[in-house]
Write a protein that holds these residues in place. Structure first.
Motif, PDB file in Angstrom:
ATOM      1  N   VAL A 170      -5.293   4.932   9.223  1.00  0.00           N
ATOM      2  CA  VAL A 170      -5.770   4.541   7.977  1.00  0.00           C
ATOM      3  C   VAL A 170      -6.980   3.370   8.452  1.00  0.00           C
ATOM      4  N   GLU A 171      -7.797   3.251   7.412  1.00  0.00           N
ATOM      5  CA  GLU A 171      -8.596   2.063   7.233  1.00  0.00           C
ATOM      6  C   GLU A 171      -8.665   1.216   6.254  1.00  0.00           C
ATOM      7  N   VAL A 172      -8.295  -0.159   6.400  1.00  0.00           N
ATOM      8  CA  VAL A 172      -8.214  -1.062   5.192  1.00  0.00           C
ATOM      9  C   VAL A 172      -9.512  -1.084   4.334  1.00  0.00           C
ATOM     10  N   LEU A 173      -9.458  -0.725   3.078  1.00  0.00           N
ATOM     11  CA  LEU A 173     -10.518  -0.939   2.358  1.00  0.00           C
ATOM     12  C   LEU A 173     -10.236  -2.121   1.422  1.00  0.00           C
ATOM     13  N   ASN A 205       0.244   4.267  -8.753  1.00  0.00           N
ATOM     14  CA  ASN A 205      -0.964   5.122  -8.896  1.00  0.00           C
ATOM     15  C   ASN A 205      -1.982   4.502  -8.015  1.00  0.00           C
ATOM     16  N   ASP A 206      -2.246   3.343  -7.927  1.00  0.00           N
ATOM     17  CA  ASP A 206      -3.511   2.655  -7.397  1.00  0.00           C
ATOM     18  C   ASP A 206      -3.177   2.216  -5.955  1.00  0.00           C
ATOM     19  N   ALA A 207      -1.998   2.316  -5.508  1.00  0.00           N
ATOM     20  CA  ALA A 207      -1.934   2.060  -3.996  1.00  0.00           C
ATOM     21  C   ALA A 207      -2.741   2.539  -3.000  1.00  0.00           C
ATOM     22  N   SER A 208      -2.935   3.911  -3.198  1.00  0.00           N
ATOM     23  CA  SER A 208      -3.869   4.816  -2.030  1.00  0.00           C
ATOM     24  C   SER A 208      -5.544   4.103  -2.215  1.00  0.00           C
ATOM     25  N   ALA A 209      -5.634   3.640  -3.065  1.00  0.00           N
ATOM     26  CA  ALA A 209      -7.094   2.838  -3.224  1.00  0.00           C
ATOM     27  C   ALA A 209      -7.217   1.768  -2.107  1.00  0.00           C
ATOM     28  N   LEU A 210      -6.184   1.230  -1.687  1.00  0.00           N
ATOM     29  CA  LEU A 210      -6.345   0.080  -0.790  1.00  0.00           C
ATOM     30  C   LEU A 210      -6.723   0.648   0.749  1.00  0.00           C
ATOM     31  N   TYR A 211      -6.508   1.976   0.929  1.00  0.00           N
ATOM     32  CA  TYR A 211      -6.721   2.146   2.272  1.00  0.00           C
ATOM     33  C   TYR A 211      -7.475   3.745   2.076  1.00  0.00           C
ATOM     34  N   ARG A 212      -7.900   4.208   3.455  1.00  0.00           N
ATOM     35  CA  ARG A 212      -8.801   5.507   3.332  1.00  0.00           C
ATOM     36  C   ARG A 212      -8.047   6.248   4.671  1.00  0.00           C
ATOM     37  N   GLU A 213      -7.708   7.447   4.481  1.00  0.00           N
ATOM     38  CA  GLU A 213      -6.987   8.040   5.774  1.00  0.00           C
ATOM     39  C   GLU A 213      -8.097   8.626   6.555  1.00  0.00           C
ATOM     40  N   LEU A 214      -7.793   8.375   8.055  1.00  0.00           N
ATOM     41  CA  LEU A 214      -8.822   8.722   9.039  1.00  0.00           C
ATOM     42  C   LEU A 214      -8.270  10.016   9.682  1.00  0.00           C
ATOM     43  N   SER A 271       0.861  -1.271  -0.052  1.00  0.00           N
ATOM     44  CA  SER A 271      -0.087  -0.048  -0.014  1.00  0.00           C
ATOM     45  C   SER A 271       0.805   1.332   0.039  1.00  0.00           C
ATOM     46  N   ARG A 272       2.176   1.160   0.183  1.00  0.00           N
ATOM     47  CA  ARG A 272       3.099   2.002   0.052  1.00  0.00           C
ATOM     48  C   ARG A 272       2.861   3.076   1.346  1.00  0.00           C
ATOM     49  N   LEU A 273       2.471   2.583   2.496  1.00  0.00           N
ATOM     50  CA  LEU A 273       2.183   3.481   3.570  1.00  0.00           C
ATOM     51  C   LEU A 273       3.818   3.464   4.263  1.00  0.00           C
ATOM     52  N   ILE A 274       4.696   2.102   4.161  1.00  0.00           N
ATOM     53  CA  ILE A 274       6.022   2.252   4.499  1.00  0.00           C
ATOM     54  C   ILE A 274       6.751   1.812   3.234  1.00  0.00           C
TER      55      ILE A 274
END
Length: 80
Positions: A58-61, A70-79, A10-13
């Motif tokens: 973040v919440e896992v979607l 480019n699609d990595a941010s679609a895996l989660y939603r920032e809270l 997810s490229r968070l790290i």
């Protein structure tokens, strides 16, 4: 999927080894509890990552083995 791999995909790290170290140093919470790198991530989990003074929540979607940058941010939603 393992927590350390999810954080990398997810490229968070940036790297899986760094994600593994963050888990070992108690910098990652899943649903309010300390999580090991081997934790199996599920859709709906809330992940909190401590980066020094800053905390990212973040919440896992979605969960996917391979994702384009480019699609990595679609895996989660920032809270907040």
């Amino acid at each position: 999927m393992r927590l350390d791999k999810y954080l990398k995909v997810s490229r968070l790290i940036k790297r899986r080894t760094i994600a593994n170290e963050a888990c070992d140093n108690d910098r990652i919470l899943v649903n309010g509890k300390q999580a090991k790198a081997s934790y199996q991530v599920k859709v709906g989990d809330i992940i909190e990552i401590s980066f020094g003074q800053r905390t990212l929540k973040v919440e896992v979607l979605n969960i996917a083995e391979h994702v384009l940058k480019n699609d990595a941010s679609a895996l989660y939603r920032e809270l907040q």
